[in-house]
Design an enzyme around this catalytic site. Structure first.
Site, PDB file in Angstrom:
ATOM      1  NE  ARG A  62     -10.750   2.199   4.762  1.00  4.20           N
ATOM      2  CZ  ARG A  62     -11.983   1.691   4.908  1.00  4.20           C
ATOM      3  NH1 ARG A  62     -12.788   2.156   5.823  1.00  4.20           N
ATOM      4  NH2 ARG A  62     -12.370   0.733   4.134  1.00  4.20           N
ATOM      5  NE  ARG A 103     -16.502  -1.933   2.283  1.00  4.67           N
ATOM      6  CZ  ARG A 103     -15.216  -1.878   1.955  1.00  4.67           C
ATOM      7  NH1 ARG A 103     -14.740  -2.642   0.996  1.00  4.67           N
ATOM      8  NH2 ARG A 103     -14.410  -1.031   2.553  1.00  4.67           N
ATOM      9  NE  ARG A 137      -4.366   0.034   2.456  1.00  4.04           N
ATOM     10  CZ  ARG A 137      -5.296  -0.917   2.437  1.00  4.04           C
ATOM     11  NH1 ARG A 137      -4.951  -2.164   2.273  1.00  4.04           N
ATOM     12  NH2 ARG A 137      -6.552  -0.596   2.562  1.00  4.04           N
ATOM     13  NE  ARG A 151     -13.908  -3.052   6.124  1.00  3.07           N
ATOM     14  CZ  ARG A 151     -12.960  -3.023   5.214  1.00  3.07           C
ATOM     15  NH1 ARG A 151     -12.936  -3.923   4.242  1.00  3.07           N
ATOM     16  NH2 ARG A 151     -12.029  -2.094   5.251  1.00  3.07           N
TER      17      ARG A 151
HETATM   18  P1  AMP Z   1      -8.604  -3.128   3.683  1.00  5.06           P
HETATM   19  O1  AMP Z   1      -9.524  -4.222   4.115  1.00  5.06           O
HETATM   20  O2  AMP Z   1      -7.562  -3.580   2.720  1.00  5.06           O
HETATM   21  O3  AMP Z   1      -9.339  -1.901   3.220  1.00  5.06           O
HETATM   22  O4  AMP Z   1      -7.796  -2.695   4.996  1.00  5.06           O
HETATM   23  C1  AMP Z   1      -8.444  -2.172   6.137  1.00  5.06           C
HETATM   24  C2  AMP Z   1      -7.462  -1.392   6.994  1.00  5.06           C
HETATM   25  O5  AMP Z   1      -6.398  -2.248   7.406  1.00  5.06           O
HETATM   26  C3  AMP Z   1      -6.779  -0.232   6.293  1.00  5.06           C
HETATM   27  O6  AMP Z   1      -7.554   0.952   6.326  1.00  5.06           O
HETATM   28  C4  AMP Z   1      -5.496  -0.091   7.102  1.00  5.06           C
HETATM   29  O7  AMP Z   1      -5.728   0.555   8.334  1.00  5.06           O
HETATM   30  C5  AMP Z   1      -5.155  -1.534   7.400  1.00  5.06           C
HETATM   31  N1  AMP Z   1      -4.287  -2.129   6.348  1.00  5.06           N
HETATM   32  C6  AMP Z   1      -4.613  -3.108   5.455  1.00  5.06           C
HETATM   33  N2  AMP Z   1      -3.587  -3.399   4.636  1.00  5.06           N
HETATM   34  C7  AMP Z   1      -2.567  -2.586   5.026  1.00  5.06           C
HETATM   35  C8  AMP Z   1      -1.236  -2.387   4.576  1.00  5.06           C
HETATM   36  N3  AMP Z   1      -0.734  -3.074   3.521  1.00  5.06           N
HETATM   37  N4  AMP Z   1      -0.467  -1.456   5.217  1.00  5.06           N
HETATM   38  C9  AMP Z   1      -0.938  -0.769   6.266  1.00  5.06           C
HETATM   39  N5  AMP Z   1      -2.201  -0.887   6.736  1.00  5.06           N
HETATM   40  C10 AMP Z   1      -3.008  -1.786   6.135  1.00  5.06           C
END
Ligand code: AMP
Length: 181
Positions: free
Chosen positions: A140, A127, A88, A129
């Site tokens: 985000r 969604r 990311r 969540r």
């Molecule tokens: P996601 O389900 O991929 O949208 O991830 C949800 C949350 O998890 C994100 O908003 C971040 O806080 C954390 N997160 C997920 N993947 C990463 C990553 N590669 N690096 C840092 N934080 C992450």
């Protein structure tokens, strides 16, 4: 087949990743799912990650990188994997490249699911969540624009990037992805 899915939160990486799992028979590694499981289980790692997740900020690299490294060491990744939500940031991408070079398993392709912001906000509010409230969504999206979008250039220069329109029917989007791969 070693694939990374890149796209804004809500772009459909999770859904399309699951379809790719079924199609190619390789596992999906979602750092968001792994982190949510750690938070739900109340592990020390989950406790450390929770505040950043609730705020829509990135969790610290050492936590996320450690998780991915551990997951990639499991034998079911031998025929490939689909990374969803990792890397990311440029730092994570460089770390991943080093990790995979060490394993002699470089990435084959990076699929960018391209969806415009208005559609993203609409989808994320629908969604529902836990971290999908409006302030967190805004954070985000900002984090995506500042930290993750630069990956498109990074993988473009490596000639690994395929951009796929992430709007329309799920099956249409999936077909576009498989064609790009
Ligand atoms: P996601 O389900 O991929 O949208 O991830 C949800 C949350 O998890 C994100 O908003 C971040 O806080 C954390 N997160 C997920 N993947 C990463 C990553 N590669 N690096 C840092 N934080 C992450």
């Amino acid at each position: 087949m070693r694939i990374v899915l890149v796209g804004a939160p809500g772009s459909g990486k999770g859904t399309q990743g699951d379809k790719l799992v079924a199609h190619y028979g390789i596992p999906k590694i979602s750092t968001g799912d792994l982190l949510r499981a750690a938070v739900a289980a109340g592990t020390p790692l989950g406790k450390k990650a929770k505040a950043a997740m609730d705020a829509g900020q990135l969790v610290a690299d050492d936590i996320v990188v450690g998780m991915v490294q551990e997951r990639l060491a499991q034998p079911d990744t031998g025929n490939g994997f689909i990374l969803d939500g990792f890397p990311r940031s440029l730092a994570q991408a460089e770390t991943l490249d080093r990790m995979l070079a060490g394993l002699k398993q470089p990435l084959d392709k990076v699929v960018h699911l391209d969806v415009d912001n208005e559609e993203i906000v609409k989808r994320m509010l629908a969604r529902g969540r836990a971290d999908d409230n409006e302030a967190t969504i805004r954070n985000r999206l900002e984090v995506y624009a500042a930290q993750t979008r630069p990956l498109l250039d990074y993988y473009g220069k490596q000639k690994k990037l395929a951009t796929v329109k992430g709007v329309g029917g799920l099956e249409d989007i999936f077909r576009r992805i498989v064609t790009a791969l």
